[in-house]
Design a protein around this motif. Sequence first.
Motif, PDB file in Angstrom:
ATOM      1  N   LEU A  43      20.953 -46.686 -60.586  1.00  0.00           N
ATOM      2  CA  LEU A  43      21.684 -47.963 -60.547  1.00  0.00           C
ATOM      3  C   LEU A  43      22.821 -47.922 -59.529  1.00  0.00           C
ATOM      4  O   LEU A  43      23.057 -48.895 -58.802  1.00  0.00           O
ATOM      5  N   TYR A  44      23.507 -46.771 -59.436  1.00  0.00           N
ATOM      6  CA  TYR A  44      24.636 -46.666 -58.501  1.00  0.00           C
ATOM      7  C   TYR A  44      24.164 -46.723 -57.052  1.00  0.00           C
ATOM      8  O   TYR A  44      24.762 -47.393 -56.201  1.00  0.00           O
ATOM      9  N   VAL A  45      23.066 -46.029 -56.777  1.00  0.00           N
ATOM     10  CA  VAL A  45      22.523 -46.062 -55.417  1.00  0.00           C
ATOM     11  C   VAL A  45      22.033 -47.469 -55.070  1.00  0.00           C
ATOM     12  O   VAL A  45      22.230 -47.959 -53.944  1.00  0.00           O
ATOM     13  N   SER A  46      21.420 -48.142 -56.025  1.00  0.00           N
ATOM     14  CA  SER A  46      20.968 -49.519 -55.784  1.00  0.00           C
ATOM     15  C   SER A  46      22.157 -50.421 -55.452  1.00  0.00           C
ATOM     16  O   SER A  46      22.097 -51.274 -54.548  1.00  0.00           O
ATOM     17  N   GLU A  47      23.261 -50.230 -56.173  1.00  0.00           N
ATOM     18  CA  GLU A  47      24.449 -51.040 -55.912  1.00  0.00           C
ATOM     19  C   GLU A  47      25.021 -50.746 -54.536  1.00  0.00           C
ATOM     20  O   GLU A  47      25.415 -51.662 -53.792  1.00  0.00           O
ATOM     21  N   GLU A  48      25.073 -49.468 -54.162  1.00  0.00           N
ATOM     22  CA  GLU A  48      25.599 -49.115 -52.848  1.00  0.00           C
ATOM     23  C   GLU A  48      24.699 -49.640 -51.729  1.00  0.00           C
ATOM     24  O   GLU A  48      25.187 -50.090 -50.677  1.00  0.00           O
ATOM     25  N   LEU A  49      23.397 -49.575 -51.921  1.00  0.00           N
ATOM     26  CA  LEU A  49      22.473 -50.102 -50.914  1.00  0.00           C
ATOM     27  C   LEU A  49      22.616 -51.614 -50.768  1.00  0.00           C
ATOM     28  O   LEU A  49      22.493 -52.155 -49.667  1.00  0.00           O
ATOM     29  N   ALA A  50      22.890 -52.318 -51.878  1.00  0.00           N
ATOM     30  CA  ALA A  50      23.114 -53.763 -51.793  1.00  0.00           C
ATOM     31  C   ALA A  50      24.356 -54.070 -50.956  1.00  0.00           C
ATOM     32  O   ALA A  50      24.374 -54.994 -50.135  1.00  0.00           O
ATOM     33  N   LEU A  51      25.436 -53.262 -51.162  1.00  0.00           N
ATOM     34  CA  LEU A  51      26.641 -53.435 -50.358  1.00  0.00           C
ATOM     35  C   LEU A  51      26.356 -53.147 -48.887  1.00  0.00           C
ATOM     36  O   LEU A  51      26.795 -53.887 -47.994  1.00  0.00           O
ATOM     37  N   ALA A  52      25.616 -52.067 -48.622  1.00  0.00           N
ATOM     38  CA  ALA A  52      25.284 -51.725 -47.229  1.00  0.00           C
ATOM     39  C   ALA A  52      24.447 -52.819 -46.575  1.00  0.00           C
ATOM     40  O   ALA A  52      24.647 -53.149 -45.397  1.00  0.00           O
ATOM     41  N   ALA A  53      23.503 -53.412 -47.309  1.00  0.00           N
ATOM     42  CA  ALA A  53      22.670 -54.483 -46.746  1.00  0.00           C
ATOM     43  C   ALA A  53      23.514 -55.710 -46.400  1.00  0.00           C
ATOM     44  O   ALA A  53      23.333 -56.331 -45.343  1.00  0.00           O
ATOM     45  N   GLY A  54      24.456 -56.051 -47.310  1.00  0.00           N
ATOM     46  CA  GLY A  54      25.340 -57.182 -47.014  1.00  0.00           C
ATOM     47  C   GLY A  54      26.197 -56.932 -45.790  1.00  0.00           C
ATOM     48  O   GLY A  54      26.392 -57.824 -44.945  1.00  0.00           O
ATOM     49  N   LEU A  55      26.734 -55.697 -45.661  1.00  0.00           N
ATOM     50  CA  LEU A  55      27.534 -55.355 -44.484  1.00  0.00           C
ATOM     51  C   LEU A  55      26.707 -55.407 -43.215  1.00  0.00           C
ATOM     52  O   LEU A  55      27.203 -55.831 -42.158  1.00  0.00           O
ATOM     53  N   PHE A  56      25.477 -54.990 -43.288  1.00  0.00           N
ATOM     54  CA  PHE A  56      24.608 -55.034 -42.101  1.00  0.00           C
ATOM     55  C   PHE A  56      24.378 -56.483 -41.643  1.00  0.00           C
ATOM     56  O   PHE A  56      24.409 -56.768 -40.436  1.00  0.00           O
ATOM     57  N   LEU A  57      24.168 -57.373 -42.607  1.00  0.00           N
ATOM     58  CA  LEU A  57      23.924 -58.778 -42.255  1.00  0.00           C
ATOM     59  C   LEU A  57      25.152 -59.411 -41.587  1.00  0.00           C
ATOM     60  O   LEU A  57      25.036 -60.067 -40.542  1.00  0.00           O
ATOM     61  N   VAL A  58      26.334 -59.226 -42.182  1.00  0.00           N
ATOM     62  CA  VAL A  58      27.519 -59.851 -41.589  1.00  0.00           C
ATOM     63  C   VAL A  58      27.892 -59.171 -40.272  1.00  0.00           C
ATOM     64  O   VAL A  58      28.485 -59.801 -39.379  1.00  0.00           O
ATOM     65  N   TRP A  59      27.579 -57.876 -40.144  1.00  0.00           N
ATOM     66  CA  TRP A  59      27.832 -57.180 -38.865  1.00  0.00           C
ATOM     67  C   TRP A  59      26.993 -57.778 -37.738  1.00  0.00           C
ATOM     68  O   TRP A  59      27.486 -57.994 -36.632  1.00  0.00           O
ATOM     69  N   LYS A  60      25.744 -58.081 -38.020  1.00  0.00           N
ATOM     70  CA  LYS A  60      24.864 -58.649 -36.997  1.00  0.00           C
ATOM     71  C   LYS A  60      25.267 -60.071 -36.630  1.00  0.00           C
ATOM     72  O   LYS A  60      24.997 -60.534 -35.516  1.00  0.00           O
ATOM     73  N   ARG A  61      25.930 -60.793 -37.537  1.00  0.00           N
ATOM     74  CA  ARG A  61      26.240 -62.207 -37.301  1.00  0.00           C
ATOM     75  C   ARG A  61      27.711 -62.462 -36.956  1.00  0.00           C
ATOM     76  O   ARG A  61      28.108 -63.615 -36.847  1.00  0.00           O
ATOM     77  N   SER A  62      28.510 -61.426 -36.789  1.00  0.00           N
ATOM     78  CA  SER A  62      29.918 -61.591 -36.430  1.00  0.00           C
ATOM     79  C   SER A  62      30.126 -61.174 -34.985  1.00  0.00           C
ATOM     80  O   SER A  62      29.204 -60.714 -34.306  1.00  0.00           O
ATOM     81  N   ARG A  63      31.364 -61.311 -34.507  1.00  0.00           N
ATOM     82  CA  ARG A  63      31.687 -60.933 -33.134  1.00  0.00           C
ATOM     83  C   ARG A  63      33.155 -60.514 -33.065  1.00  0.00           C
ATOM     84  O   ARG A  63      33.922 -60.727 -34.007  1.00  0.00           O
ATOM     85  N   GLY A  64      33.523 -59.932 -31.925  1.00  0.00           N
ATOM     86  CA  GLY A  64      34.907 -59.548 -31.723  1.00  0.00           C
ATOM     87  C   GLY A  64      35.329 -58.383 -32.601  1.00  0.00           C
ATOM     88  O   GLY A  64      34.540 -57.480 -32.929  1.00  0.00           O
ATOM     89  N   THR A  65      36.594 -58.398 -33.015  1.00  0.00           N
ATOM     90  CA  THR A  65      37.145 -57.315 -33.828  1.00  0.00           C
ATOM     91  C   THR A  65      36.485 -57.241 -35.190  1.00  0.00           C
ATOM     92  O   THR A  65      36.318 -56.145 -35.758  1.00  0.00           O
ATOM     93  N   TRP A  66      36.114 -58.402 -35.725  1.00  0.00           N
ATOM     94  CA  TRP A  66      35.433 -58.400 -37.038  1.00  0.00           C
ATOM     95  C   TRP A  66      34.110 -57.646 -36.951  1.00  0.00           C
ATOM     96  O   TRP A  66      33.740 -56.956 -37.907  1.00  0.00           O
ATOM     97  N   ARG A  67      33.406 -57.740 -35.880  1.00  0.00           N
ATOM     98  CA  ARG A  67      32.144 -57.005 -35.725  1.00  0.00           C
ATOM     99  C   ARG A  67      32.408 -55.498 -35.775  1.00  0.00           C
ATOM    100  O   ARG A  67      31.636 -54.730 -36.369  1.00  0.00           O
ATOM    101  N   LYS A  68      33.508 -55.099 -35.158  1.00  0.00           N
ATOM    102  CA  LYS A  68      33.880 -53.687 -35.185  1.00  0.00           C
ATOM    103  C   LYS A  68      34.225 -53.244 -36.607  1.00  0.00           C
ATOM    104  O   LYS A  68      33.823 -52.158 -37.059  1.00  0.00           O
ATOM    105  N   ILE A  69      34.972 -54.094 -37.339  1.00  0.00           N
ATOM    106  CA  ILE A  69      35.350 -53.756 -38.720  1.00  0.00           C
ATOM    107  C   ILE A  69      34.116 -53.633 -39.595  1.00  0.00           C
ATOM    108  O   ILE A  69      33.961 -52.673 -40.380  1.00  0.00           O
ATOM    109  N   TYR A  70      33.193 -54.578 -39.467  1.00  0.00           N
ATOM    110  CA  TYR A  70      31.976 -54.536 -40.289  1.00  0.00           C
ATOM    111  C   TYR A  70      31.119 -53.321 -39.950  1.00  0.00           C
ATOM    112  O   TYR A  70      30.455 -52.745 -40.834  1.00  0.00           O
TER     113      TYR A  70
END
Length: 537
Positions: free
Chosen positions: A102-129
């Motif tokens: 369950l813990y790994v599933s939760e962490e993978l869900a967080l990583a997937a969300g970060l990957f999506l917003v990283w691909k769709r952001s720009r500038g400094t926020w892209r670096k943060i993501y």
Amino acid sequence: MGTGVGMWLVSQLGWTYFEVYLRHEAPNPFVGDVILFLHIVPMTAAIALQPHVQQDERTIRVGTLDFALLFTWWLFLYLFVVIPWQYVHPVESVYGRSFDLLYVSEELALAAGLFLVWKRSRGTWRKIYFHLFGATLTYCVASLVASEAIDLHVYYTGSLFDVPLVAAMVWFVRIGFLPREQAAFDSEQEVPSHNYDIWKARLAMVTVFITPLMLAWAQFGGNAPQSVRTFRLLLTVAVMVVVGALVFLKQHLLDHELLSLLRLSRYNLEEMCRLKDELENKEHSLRWHSLELQRKNLELQEISFTDVLTGVWNRRYLEEILSAEAQQVLRNYQRARGADIRKLDHRDLVFIMVDVDFFKEVNDIHGHPAGDRLLQLVAERLSTVVRKSDVLVRWGGEEFLIMSRSTDPSGTPQFCSRVLEVMASEPFDLGHGISVRKTCSVGWAPYPWSRTAFESICAEEAIELADTALYRAKGLGRNQGVGILPTEAAIASPDAVTLKLAQQPGSHLAHVVRTECPGKDTASDGQSVELGDQARA
């Protein structure tokens, strides 16, 4: 993110309490595991709120409810999957596998969300993501390895298993020092996307639909003991009540927002209809004022072109139309150049100057009002003679000019005879018992003056020639008409034709045609004399 990292710190402090303060191995299952598990939930919510885009109050309010649904869902999963093997029916091996999965599933869900917003952001926020995604992925792998080591009882604080965990923690701390000022600037440049809101709402609703399935699994699925089944059944029912309340609250907010939007839409529609009516009224008013302005302009133009005293056209009007009239005549002759000259009959202009004889006597004897009345009556009589196509102009003082359109100059003596007859036929009643008889003198010239030299004398010069003819008529005794026409010599020698030669008495290029007033005992109408003989007379 601060809340998630704070819960993570609490869990680590609990672990440190057992190993450093109590000086013995932390228990497995550990009571702080629930805090460790739940610290991922606010971090996931932070990503779901999308700080790199501008958020309005409505998005934050609904997003908070979605976060509450997600938090309830992950807490429910932990209580449903892990807690039964920790407290209801303790089994260390099953507890460890359940927690790790369950813990790994939760962490993978967080990583997937970060990957999506990283691909769709720009500038400094892209670096943060990007840094958040890398740190989360590192921590996911390190925690999975550490959990397996704990289950195998080979983990201890300070072992090699802690190296990737500490690296992930340091990486998260490093993200806190990235330039927030530049990130705040970039957030103003981002445009919010409604797709994210829909995605969060749908993900939250998935938790609602899966809850009844979990209820079925709790009652009929697996080989869990009865105590675990009962616990899961009661837990699922309680969670359904909580989730139902959250969904009801969210729907209430959405309904309230929908009603506000409907009221706003109705107001906008009414405002649009009002503005449309105002626009149509203003358009009608503008169209009416435009037509009124056109009418006023026409009236002003007519007033500016009309003689105030007599009501006929004034000299300015003739100057306005003379150029176009003359150009039309010239075009007719230019198109017919070399053709039979007789085909051009009734295409000429004839300028006829009319002057009231001894007009000054009326002003001297009866006064200027009587003279003004006489001019009005003269204009009325001349109006009865001219055709509708002709232009009657008050040239100045007691002089009138008639521009006869599309006419044959050979018929002009008869027209002059008609003018002389109308003027002398009966006395003019000036009112106040004053009645006078008046005659007039007429001078005329055609345009073009010579058909073989139609460009030698312009229209203005033809009027000047008609004025010369008028003074010849006055010199011959008044009450008669005189026209100046080209001679055969002028017709044969078009290059020699000039205004000056045409005006000269005795010129071989011009002869005059006299017209006597009907009833006057003199030469017959239309009599032609040489200019030299006329000068001697």
